[in-house]
Design an enzyme around this catalytic site. Structure first.
Site, PDB file in Angstrom:
ATOM      1  N   ASP A  64      70.429  52.097  35.580  1.00 48.83           N
ATOM      2  CA  ASP A  64      71.546  51.847  34.669  1.00 48.83           C
ATOM      3  C   ASP A  64      72.840  51.620  35.447  1.00 48.83           C
ATOM      4  O   ASP A  64      73.615  50.714  35.147  1.00 48.83           O
ATOM      5  CB  ASP A  64      71.761  53.045  33.734  1.00 48.83           C
ATOM      6  CG  ASP A  64      70.751  53.128  32.602  1.00 48.83           C
ATOM      7  OD1 ASP A  64      69.906  52.223  32.479  1.00 48.83           O
ATOM      8  OD2 ASP A  64      70.809  54.116  31.837  1.00 48.83           O
ATOM      9  N   GLU A  65      73.071  52.475  36.446  1.00 51.86           N
ATOM     10  CA  GLU A  65      74.318  52.391  37.214  1.00 51.86           C
ATOM     11  C   GLU A  65      74.422  51.055  37.948  1.00 51.86           C
ATOM     12  O   GLU A  65      75.501  50.453  38.002  1.00 51.86           O
ATOM     13  CB  GLU A  65      74.412  53.553  38.219  1.00 51.86           C
ATOM     14  CG  GLU A  65      74.300  54.946  37.611  1.00 51.86           C
ATOM     15  CD  GLU A  65      75.499  55.367  36.771  1.00 51.86           C
ATOM     16  OE1 GLU A  65      76.347  54.518  36.447  1.00 51.86           O
ATOM     17  OE2 GLU A  65      75.589  56.554  36.437  1.00 51.86           O
ATOM     18  N   GLU A 106      75.942  55.428  29.200  1.00 53.42           N
ATOM     19  CA  GLU A 106      76.233  56.450  30.208  1.00 53.42           C
ATOM     20  C   GLU A 106      75.983  57.862  29.681  1.00 53.42           C
ATOM     21  O   GLU A 106      75.586  58.759  30.426  1.00 53.42           O
ATOM     22  CB  GLU A 106      77.698  56.322  30.662  1.00 53.42           C
ATOM     23  CG  GLU A 106      77.980  55.133  31.557  1.00 53.42           C
ATOM     24  CD  GLU A 106      77.539  55.364  32.993  1.00 53.42           C
ATOM     25  OE1 GLU A 106      77.409  56.532  33.404  1.00 53.42           O
ATOM     26  OE2 GLU A 106      77.333  54.368  33.713  1.00 53.42           O
ATOM     27  N   HIS A 138      72.822  59.883  30.532  1.00 56.46           N
ATOM     28  CA  HIS A 138      72.594  60.403  31.883  1.00 56.46           C
ATOM     29  C   HIS A 138      72.856  61.911  31.949  1.00 56.46           C
ATOM     30  O   HIS A 138      72.018  62.681  32.402  1.00 56.46           O
ATOM     31  CB  HIS A 138      73.483  59.674  32.898  1.00 56.46           C
ATOM     32  CG  HIS A 138      73.261  58.198  32.921  1.00 56.46           C
ATOM     33  ND1 HIS A 138      74.123  57.328  33.564  1.00 56.46           N
ATOM     34  CD2 HIS A 138      72.286  57.428  32.382  1.00 56.46           C
ATOM     35  CE1 HIS A 138      73.676  56.093  33.413  1.00 56.46           C
ATOM     36  NE2 HIS A 138      72.575  56.130  32.687  1.00 56.46           N
ATOM     37  N   GLU A 187      78.642  63.248  35.248  1.00 57.37           N
ATOM     38  CA  GLU A 187      78.168  62.448  34.115  1.00 57.37           C
ATOM     39  C   GLU A 187      78.617  63.044  32.782  1.00 57.37           C
ATOM     40  O   GLU A 187      78.913  62.322  31.826  1.00 57.37           O
ATOM     41  CB  GLU A 187      76.643  62.339  34.139  1.00 57.37           C
ATOM     42  CG  GLU A 187      76.066  61.605  35.343  1.00 57.37           C
ATOM     43  CD  GLU A 187      76.218  60.095  35.271  1.00 57.37           C
ATOM     44  OE1 GLU A 187      76.765  59.586  34.274  1.00 57.37           O
ATOM     45  OE2 GLU A 187      75.798  59.412  36.221  1.00 57.37           O
ATOM     46  N   TRP A 189      65.643  53.429  27.317  1.00 57.21           N
ATOM     47  CA  TRP A 189      65.027  54.753  27.415  1.00 57.21           C
ATOM     48  C   TRP A 189      65.971  55.823  26.866  1.00 57.21           C
ATOM     49  O   TRP A 189      67.191  55.652  26.859  1.00 57.21           O
ATOM     50  CB  TRP A 189      64.638  55.068  28.859  1.00 57.21           C
ATOM     51  CG  TRP A 189      65.772  55.147  29.845  1.00 57.21           C
ATOM     52  CD1 TRP A 189      66.237  54.135  30.641  1.00 57.21           C
ATOM     53  CD2 TRP A 189      66.589  56.295  30.152  1.00 57.21           C
ATOM     54  NE1 TRP A 189      67.294  54.579  31.419  1.00 57.21           N
ATOM     55  CE2 TRP A 189      67.535  55.902  31.145  1.00 57.21           C
ATOM     56  CE3 TRP A 189      66.620  57.613  29.693  1.00 57.21           C
ATOM     57  CZ2 TRP A 189      68.482  56.772  31.670  1.00 57.21           C
ATOM     58  CZ3 TRP A 189      67.570  58.483  30.214  1.00 57.21           C
ATOM     59  CH2 TRP A 189      68.484  58.060  31.189  1.00 57.21           C
ATOM     60  N   HIS A 233      75.347  48.374  35.461  1.00 58.00           N
ATOM     61  CA  HIS A 233      76.768  48.468  35.119  1.00 58.00           C
ATOM     62  C   HIS A 233      77.651  47.973  36.269  1.00 58.00           C
ATOM     63  O   HIS A 233      78.687  47.339  36.031  1.00 58.00           O
ATOM     64  CB  HIS A 233      77.128  49.913  34.766  1.00 58.00           C
ATOM     65  CG  HIS A 233      76.400  50.436  33.562  1.00 58.00           C
ATOM     66  ND1 HIS A 233      76.276  51.778  33.279  1.00 58.00           N
ATOM     67  CD2 HIS A 233      75.746  49.791  32.566  1.00 58.00           C
ATOM     68  CE1 HIS A 233      75.592  51.934  32.167  1.00 58.00           C
ATOM     69  NE2 HIS A 233      75.246  50.744  31.724  1.00 58.00           N
ATOM     70  N   THR A 269      77.571  55.710  42.285  1.00 48.98           N
ATOM     71  CA  THR A 269      76.678  56.574  41.505  1.00 48.98           C
ATOM     72  C   THR A 269      75.230  56.085  41.599  1.00 48.98           C
ATOM     73  O   THR A 269      74.297  56.895  41.571  1.00 48.98           O
ATOM     74  CB  THR A 269      77.117  56.658  40.027  1.00 48.98           C
ATOM     75  OG1 THR A 269      77.357  55.355  39.519  1.00 48.98           O
ATOM     76  CG2 THR A 269      78.363  57.493  39.877  1.00 48.98           C
ATOM     77  N   GLU A 324      80.453  52.573  40.097  1.00 44.16           N
ATOM     78  CA  GLU A 324      79.095  52.395  39.570  1.00 44.16           C
ATOM     79  C   GLU A 324      78.091  52.219  40.715  1.00 44.16           C
ATOM     80  O   GLU A 324      76.972  52.718  40.641  1.00 44.16           O
ATOM     81  CB  GLU A 324      79.033  51.188  38.626  1.00 44.16           C
ATOM     82  CG  GLU A 324      79.824  51.336  37.345  1.00 44.16           C
ATOM     83  CD  GLU A 324      79.151  52.220  36.297  1.00 44.16           C
ATOM     84  OE1 GLU A 324      78.153  52.898  36.610  1.00 44.16           O
ATOM     85  OE2 GLU A 324      79.640  52.231  35.154  1.00 44.16           O
TER      86      GLU A 324
END
Length: 331
Positions: A199-200, A114, A117, A76, A33, A203, A170, A167
């Protein structure tokens, strides 16, 4: 052989699998995305109506929510600091060949993911009309200028403990912001934060897997590195946060208070993440440890309960600090 050389050897051993790590834990640019997927389309005929709707819904969100969202965004946006720090870690070589070694490839592609974000949240804040963007931008620039010191040095073991923890932290923060936004009827912001949280978590799985692999080949040193990071406590990436005209780190505690008051990230979450890492790495089952590493294991196994008792005594101020970042709501 020195500890430093052993760490370098382990990093070179793991580097053989970096391509599979990239394939498993990162998503190609064309498939992942992008911020514009969730924001009003500036080329669309309904752009101004969509912005107006976004601003109306934004008025419903409470003050501490905005402080927390701004702090998360600034964190971020300070990504250049984190990338430069990771590029300096033992075993990560950006000079090797055209693209650097495998670890440098990982850091660059992780950074690329990252970066989206802060880009998304920054644009949302700008459109919301609820914040002072110039103040936010100055805080972000200060945070990058001030850099950070997370206590890991160039040690890859300590750095991977830090990134595994951070990670997940977050993820918790963005996921809670998503839940609160949904509660107040901002479904679009909720979806944005859920995507970032996803995503976090991905990761987190990657960095914690790196630690798992290190435990398999160098268990005692990895245990000592884990103990070291837990003893000195994990500092947040934005721990040097400050508002314009203020001294370094003066805004972080007040930002943390807002996050705790609204339940986005609390002392209990810190303890919970610590316990999750202990469970994930099966600290109680690791064998072939030196006497020093055995003592480190004992310390780690008892630490969450000790930290939980301390967290119960923490008192959070009930009054919100008024930040330059956040304007009072215009009704």
């Amino acid at each position: 052989m020195s500890i430093k050389n052993i760490r370098l050897e382990v990093m070179q051993f793991l580097e053989k699998n970096v391509d599979s790590f990239v394939e498993q834990y990162l998503i190609p640019v064309e498939k992942i995305w992008q911020p514009s997927d969730f924001l009003p389309d500036s080329q669309g005929e309904n752009f101004f109506e969509e912005v107006k709707e976004l601003r109306e819904i934004a008025k419903e969100l409470p003050y501490d929510f905005w402080v927390t969202l701004v702090g998360d965004t600034i964190t971020e946006e300070a990504l250049p600091t984190y990338e430069s720090w990771l590029m300096d870690v033992e075993g990560i070589d950006q000079q090797e060949g055209n693209q650097g070694n495998g670890w440098a490839k990982w850091v660059k592609q992780w950074t690329g993911e990252e970066n989206r974000h802060g880009d998304l949240l920054n644009k949302y804040l700008y459109l919301s009309g609820r914040v002072n963007m110039r103040e936010i931008e100055m805080t972000t620039q200060h945070l990058i200028n001030d850099g950070f010191d997370i206590g890991t040095g160039t040690d890859p073991y300590k750095n991977f403990v830090y990134t595994s923890f951070q990670e997940l932290a977050t993820y918790v923060s963005h996921n809670r912001v998503a839940q609160i936004a949904k509660k107040f009827g901002d479904n679009k912001l909720s979806k944005m934060c859920k995507m970032i949280a996803g995503d976090e978590m991905r990761h987190h799985h990657a960095y914690s897997e790196f630690v798992t692999r290190i435990f398999q080949v160098d268990p005692s040193e990895m245990m000592l590195a884990f103990q070291y990071m837990m003893k000195q406590k994990i500092v947040m990436p934005a721990h040097f946060l400050r508002e314009s005209g203020q001294k370094i780190s003066t805004a972080f505690e007040q930002f943390s208070d807002s996050a705790q008051r609204i339940g986005v990230y609390t002392a209990n979450d810190y303890v919970d993440i610590m316990q999750k890492l202990i469970n994930k790495w099966e600290i109680d089952k690791i064998s072939n440890l030196t006497d020093e590493a055995e003592k480190a294991r004992d310390y780690l196994m008892k630490l969450p309960a000790r930290m939980a008792k301390i967290s119960e005594r923490i008192v959070i101020p009930q009054e919100s600090h008024i930040f330059k970042w956040v304007e009072p709501a215009r009704l």
